[in-house]
Scaffold this active site. Structure first.
Site, PDB file in Angstrom:
ATOM      1  N   GLU A  45      20.424   2.421  -3.189  1.00 47.19           N
ATOM      2  CA  GLU A  45      19.764   3.290  -2.212  1.00 47.19           C
ATOM      3  C   GLU A  45      20.289   3.039  -0.797  1.00 47.19           C
ATOM      4  O   GLU A  45      20.474   1.891  -0.381  1.00 47.19           O
ATOM      5  CB  GLU A  45      18.256   3.006  -2.259  1.00 47.19           C
ATOM      6  CG  GLU A  45      17.425   3.774  -1.255  1.00 47.19           C
ATOM      7  CD  GLU A  45      15.952   3.376  -1.312  1.00 47.19           C
ATOM      8  OE1 GLU A  45      15.124   4.148  -0.792  1.00 47.19           O
ATOM      9  OE2 GLU A  45      15.624   2.307  -1.871  1.00 47.19           O
ATOM     10  N   LYS A 113      14.576  11.751  -2.294  1.00 44.55           N
ATOM     11  CA  LYS A 113      13.430  10.885  -2.562  1.00 44.55           C
ATOM     12  C   LYS A 113      12.132  11.646  -2.307  1.00 44.55           C
ATOM     13  O   LYS A 113      11.959  12.278  -1.259  1.00 44.55           O
ATOM     14  CB  LYS A 113      13.505   9.640  -1.671  1.00 44.55           C
ATOM     15  CG  LYS A 113      12.552   8.519  -2.048  1.00 44.55           C
ATOM     16  CD  LYS A 113      12.892   7.266  -1.238  1.00 44.55           C
ATOM     17  CE  LYS A 113      12.064   6.068  -1.647  1.00 44.55           C
ATOM     18  NZ  LYS A 113      12.469   4.851  -0.904  1.00 44.55           N
ATOM     19  N   CYS A 149      14.210   4.605  -5.970  1.00 43.75           N
ATOM     20  CA  CYS A 149      13.361   3.442  -5.657  1.00 43.75           C
ATOM     21  C   CYS A 149      11.881   3.725  -5.919  1.00 43.75           C
ATOM     22  O   CYS A 149      11.440   3.737  -7.058  1.00 43.75           O
ATOM     23  CB  CYS A 149      13.618   2.981  -4.232  1.00 43.75           C
ATOM     24  SG  CYS A 149      13.069   1.277  -3.921  1.00 43.75           S
ATOM     25  N   LYS A 181       8.270 -10.730  -7.785  1.00 44.28           N
ATOM     26  CA  LYS A 181       8.397  -9.278  -7.748  1.00 44.28           C
ATOM     27  C   LYS A 181       9.161  -8.735  -8.952  1.00 44.28           C
ATOM     28  O   LYS A 181       8.935  -7.590  -9.362  1.00 44.28           O
ATOM     29  CB  LYS A 181       9.082  -8.832  -6.458  1.00 44.28           C
ATOM     30  CG  LYS A 181       9.044  -7.308  -6.262  1.00 44.28           C
ATOM     31  CD  LYS A 181       9.593  -6.901  -4.918  1.00 44.28           C
ATOM     32  CE  LYS A 181       9.451  -5.412  -4.679  1.00 44.28           C
ATOM     33  NZ  LYS A 181      10.002  -4.997  -3.363  1.00 44.28           N
ATOM     34  N   GLY A 294      10.389 -35.243  11.205  1.00 49.53           N
ATOM     35  CA  GLY A 294       9.337 -34.684  10.363  1.00 49.53           C
ATOM     36  C   GLY A 294       9.890 -33.835   9.238  1.00 49.53           C
ATOM     37  O   GLY A 294      11.092 -33.547   9.162  1.00 49.53           O
ATOM     38  N   SER A 297      11.498 -29.878  10.110  1.00 52.70           N
ATOM     39  CA  SER A 297      12.865 -29.814  10.633  1.00 52.70           C
ATOM     40  C   SER A 297      13.861 -30.362   9.626  1.00 52.70           C
ATOM     41  O   SER A 297      15.012 -29.903   9.572  1.00 52.70           O
ATOM     42  CB  SER A 297      12.964 -30.557  11.964  1.00 52.70           C
ATOM     43  OG  SER A 297      12.638 -31.924  11.827  1.00 52.70           O
TER      44      SER A 297
END
Length: 552
Positions: A45, A113, A149, A181, A294, A297
């Site tokens: 698409e 579409k 889509c 998904k 930490g 990071s």
């Protein structure tokens, strides 16, 4: 009448606005299809423009240039298989999201579409006009239907195509990733197969565009829902899929079926791909980041090393008097394990100068949050100076938990061009670090093995802006905070929903208040890769000024 039909599926990575570059990719795919004896070469698409174009495609000069580029491409690909490519299309005063079918040097069909998504990251109703329900187009005597889509997520377009003679469905997509998904897509396509009795080919693009990463995973289904082809996730690939005419109609001949990785690996790949493509498509080759010792990071440094190679990553430790010896050791250990550059830039002298400058104005006032934030903003200034001087994009390192409640300093640690952790909650940061230590893949450019010392993962999180500071001084425990944020942000739930899940009502109210109060910070924050349907930016659009609070 032919009994075999070959489709070349081009699962490729376009660049928004690069009409010539995208056309060149399409031309190369078409040549591969021609050499493989294809009848049709298919691209995803809106491939000629890249996707998601947002308002750019409404600009007349742009969509006109895109259509003309497809016309030129059709002429270039006149002698050989048909070419199907997603592009804008104009009829009268209407602008459409179209699938342009090119054959014999010209555009011969223009499926449009019909269903325009108007949710999450999509806003197509304000950009495109809805096309009518149409029929199939013909290539080599075979009638093909192409729901575009979103059209394939509804039953009416596919059923209309089947009723008007389509013999199989080819679905071009620009479908971006969110966690799990693929199963959603697969279920929708199985429904279309069951309803129409036709084979379905689902073609998706790959690559990062701003906050979205398109994950590919192109697949094909025979009637009955049997999987006939499954292409890899995230990788550019070209595959041939063959259909054979049978007494029951066209059937797909089985091809390669790539196994998909689990959700932890997919999320990490999205963060790496999102960063890699954001830099490549915006013209950057190197990055830098503040490495604090930490966990956040450290994970950003690992992602950057895997995306760009350690030689293209600069880690900078900017200690103050509140930085612990352990943090100094841990930051250096992370940079060394990854093989990144490492600079040590103390901020005490600069901070003292700022304190002296402000002393006449602050006289008689107790030090507090203002002085803490000066440290963060001084670090941001120094990092941006390095970014400007060396042409390296500054990465921010705030996780989704911090972004949600505003536990970050605007113009300080929020300074930078991209945030790989923007949609990753703190509890998932810990687990993702452990996953990366235990796993290495060929798409990672960083080293094999443990790259984040366990002590970095296991120690109590702290911003180290004052003596003995811990994140838990200001926020609920991250496991509790993240669970409430998933309710309030990802599921758009209420205070009552939090209470029903076992959380204290007043704590939930405080978290909700922080979410709303920090909207202005998020509005100015760096983009980052989308991992969920509750990502900050296009998925969740709230007013900056907002006095409403949930009364439940």
């Amino acid at each position: 009448m032919a009994d075999r039909f070959r489709v070349t599926l081009a699962q490729l990575n376009p660049v928004v606005g690069d009409l010539d570059g995208n056309a060149a990719k399409a031309r190369q795919a078409w040549e591969q299809g021609r050499d493989a004896g294809a009848d049709l070469v298919a691209l995803p698409e809106m491939f000629i423009t890249g996707y998601n174009t947002q308002d750019l495609v409404m600009k007349p000069a742009f969509h006109t240039a895109a259509i003309e580029r497809v016309r030129a491409l059709a002429a270039e690909c006149a002698d050989g298989p048909a070419l199907a490519i997603g592009a804008p299309w104009v009829e009268g005063t209407s602008l459409y999201n179209a699938y342009l079918i090119c054959k014999g040097g010209r555009i011969v069909a223009t499926p449009l579409k019909h269903h325009l998504p108007n949710e999450t990251v999509f806003d197509e109703m304000r950009i495109f006009d809805a096309g009518p329900l149409g029929g199939p187009y013909v290539v080599g005597g075979v009638r093909i239907g192409s729901p575009i889509c979103e059209d394939a997520w509804h039953d009416d377009v596919a059923e209309t195509l089947a009723e008007t003679g389509a013999e199989f469905l080819l679905v071009p997509n620009g479908s971006p990733y969110y966690r799990d998904k693929f199963e959603v897509r697969l279920n929708h396509m199985v429904a279309r197969v069951v309803e129409t009795g036709l084979p379905v080919i689902y073609l998706n693009m790959v690559g990062g565009q701003d906050d979205q990463v398109f994950d590919g995973g192109t697949f094909a289904l025979n009637p009955g829902g049997e999987l006939a082809l499954q292409m890899p996730l995230f990788d550019e690939a070209i595959a041939q899929v063959d259909l054979e005419r049978t007494p029951e109609g066209w059937r797909l001949i089985g091809g390669e079926e790539h196994v998909h990785p689990d959700a932890w690996e997919q999320d990490y790949r999205v963060m790496v791909t999102g960063l890699r493509d954001y830099l490549a498509k915006s013209g950057f080759a190197k990055v830098l980041l503040g490495l604090s010792g930490g966990v956040d990071s450290a994970l950003v440094a690992a992602i950057a090393a895997d995306a760009l190679g350690p030689e293209n990553v600069r880690c900078v430790m900017l200690p103050s008097e509140y930085t612990s010896p352990e943090s100094l050791e841990d930051a250096e250990a992370v940079a060394k394990a990854l093989g990144c550059g490492y600079d040590h830039v103390p901020i005490s002298e600069g901070r003292a100068a700022i304190t002296r400058t402000l002393a006449p104005l602050f006289e008689g006032l107790e030090p507090g949050l203002t002085e803490e934030n000066i440290q963060s903003r001084l670090r941001g200034l120094l990092l941006m100076a390095l970014s400007n001087k060396f042409g390296e994009m500054l990465l921010t390192t705030g996780n989704k938990s911090e972004v949600a409640v505003g536990y970050a300093t605007i113009y300080g640690d929020m300074a930078g061009g991209y945030n790989p952790l923007k949609d990753l909650y703190k509890t998932r940061v810990f687990e993702t670090c452990r996953w990366r230590n235990a796993n290495h893949r060929d798409w990672m450019m960083g080293p094999v093995g443990q790259v984040i010392p366990p002590r970095v993962i296991d120690k109590p999180p702290s911003a180290e802006l004052r003596e003995d500071q811990k994140d838990s001084d200001s926020l609920p425990d991250y496991a509790e905070l993240d669970a409430m944020l998933e309710i309030l942000v990802d599921r758009d739930g209420s205070i009552a929903d939090c209470v029903a899940s076992g959380f204290d009502r007043e704590v939930a109210r405080r978290v909700e208040r922080l979410i709303y109060l920090s909207e202005y910070k998020r509005f100015q924050s760096a983009p980052g890769p989308r991992l969920t349907k509750g990502a900050f930016w296009l998925d969740r659009r709230y007013p900056i000024v907002n006095r409403w609070r949930d009364p439940s």
